[in-house]
Design an enzyme around this catalytic site. Structure first.
Site, PDB file in Angstrom:
ATOM      1  N   GLU A   1       0.846  -1.188   0.000  1.00 49.90           N
ATOM      2  CA  GLU A   1       0.000   0.000   0.000  1.00 49.90           C
ATOM      3  C   GLU A   1       0.891   1.252   0.000  1.00 49.90           C
ATOM      4  O   GLU A   1       1.964   1.270   0.590  1.00 49.90           O
ATOM      5  CB  GLU A   1      -0.870  -0.010   1.265  1.00 49.90           C
ATOM      6  CG  GLU A   1      -1.822   1.162   1.393  1.00 49.90           C
ATOM      7  CD  GLU A   1      -2.665   1.101   2.648  1.00 49.90           C
ATOM      8  OE1 GLU A   1      -3.757   1.690   2.645  1.00 49.90           O
ATOM      9  OE2 GLU A   1      -2.239   0.459   3.644  1.00 49.90           O
TER      10      GLU A   1
ATOM     11  N   LYS B   1      -9.611   1.250  -2.579  1.00 50.41           N
ATOM     12  CA  LYS B   1      -9.825   0.692  -1.238  1.00 50.41           C
ATOM     13  C   LYS B   1     -11.234   0.985  -0.737  1.00 50.41           C
ATOM     14  O   LYS B   1     -11.662   2.141  -0.675  1.00 50.41           O
ATOM     15  CB  LYS B   1      -8.778   1.295  -0.298  1.00 50.41           C
ATOM     16  CG  LYS B   1      -8.760   0.728   1.113  1.00 50.41           C
ATOM     17  CD  LYS B   1      -7.625   1.386   1.893  1.00 50.41           C
ATOM     18  CE  LYS B   1      -7.505   0.852   3.307  1.00 50.41           C
ATOM     19  NZ  LYS B   1      -6.388   1.515   4.032  1.00 50.41           N
TER      20      LYS B   1
ATOM     21  N   CYS C   1      -5.101  -3.454   2.771  1.00 49.01           N
ATOM     22  CA  CYS C   1      -4.888  -3.188   4.196  1.00 49.01           C
ATOM     23  C   CYS C   1      -6.132  -3.417   5.067  1.00 49.01           C
ATOM     24  O   CYS C   1      -6.489  -4.548   5.347  1.00 49.01           O
ATOM     25  CB  CYS C   1      -4.318  -1.786   4.370  1.00 49.01           C
ATOM     26  SG  CYS C   1      -3.472  -1.515   5.956  1.00 49.01           S
TER      27      CYS C   1
END
Length: 278
Positions: free
Chosen positions: A43, A118, A159
């Site tokens: 990330e 995301k 994440c």
């Protein structure tokens, strides 16, 4: 190909895109020289900056970002597939000036073949006193993504998504045989939850879980956990970096293992409708 040779790149991304490219490029070259055909970065591969004004000064469109364009050219040069775990880029969404935290899958010709923004932004208050409000700077995505590769379908996550198992089940249901989890995990949550969550998502889906991580003390003052990890479809840790220094983690993925795990415990076929709790 009996197995797919991959590499996870563990980085300590600097606070400028030019420095970030200079940091990650030699690691990718080394991974390709070691035989990896699919290489994944963490990330925020293009920069890690907490200060809003400094972030705004370097934020740009994906087609202009020096890390994205540089790594597209590198994938073509090396003849490898490359997942930029995420780049912080302009979202392009009218009326919202927040950035996107975006994964970009690049093929061996340097073309972007899939992107994913995301879904779950990291808004937390940790027991250590750390406070994070990713939603202030990042516009969350609104769609799950599974991409075709020459070896198997790849589900894309980033994440904090790891804490939402329904996303991973949806990716597996859409045919993913491997799922990426590029991350910049905080140290308190990494120490407590990183490996457990990765193994749980592998067990629940029967997928390979590929988790390249940011690592160590960054220029902007944050610390990230590191410990990049590959987990097999049965939930076993196949490869791991046991530190928070930049590095390369090699592994070989056997996709017959996906079939064996899902045949042994066919949970993806056992969903039942149920009434919600009262």
């Amino acid at each position: 190909m009996a197995t797919l040779p991959i590499a996870l790149i563990q980085t300590r991304t600097p606070a400028s895109p030019a420095a970030a490219l200079a940091h990650v490029e030699p690691l990718i070259r080394e991974a390709a020289a070691g035989g990896a055909k699919l290489i994944l970065t963490p990330e925020a591969t293009n920069f890690l900056i907490r200060d809003p004004a400094a972030r705004a000064a370097v934020l740009t469109d994906p087609d202009l970002d020096v890390v994205v364009t540089g790594l597209r050219a590198l994938a073509q040069e090396l003849g490898v597939w490359l997942l930029i775990g995420s780049a912080i880029v302009r979202s392009g969404h009218p009326g919202d000036d927040r950035a996107a935290n975006r994964s970009l899958l690049i093929d061996d010709a340097g073309a972007v073949v899939a992107t994913y923004d995301k879904l779950h932004v990291y808004d937390v208050d940790l027991p250590t006193g750390e406070r994070w409000r990713e939603s202030a700077a990042i516009r969350p995505g609104d769609a799950a993504v599974v991409a075709d590769t020459p070896w198997a379908r790849l589900g894309l996550t980033i994440c904090y998504d790891i804490r939402f198992p329904q996303l991973y089940r949806a990716l597996a249901g859409a045919g993913a045989g491997m799922i990426s989890v590029p991350a910049a995990f905080t140290v308190p949550t990494g120490e407590a939850h990183w490996e457990t969550l990765l193994r749980a998502r592998a067990i629940e889906t029967g997928c390979w879980i590929l988790a390249p991580a940011q690592a160590g003390l960054h220029e902007d003052g944050r610390r990230t956990w590191g410990r990049s990890t590959v987990v097999g479809p049965w939930g076993e840790v196949v490869a791991r970096l046991d530190h928070d220094e930049p590095g390369i983690l090699h592994a070989a993925l056997d996709f017959d293992a996906v079939t064996r795990a899902r045949n042994a415990v066919p949970q993806l076929t056992h969903d039942r409708r149920f009434a919600g709790p009262q």
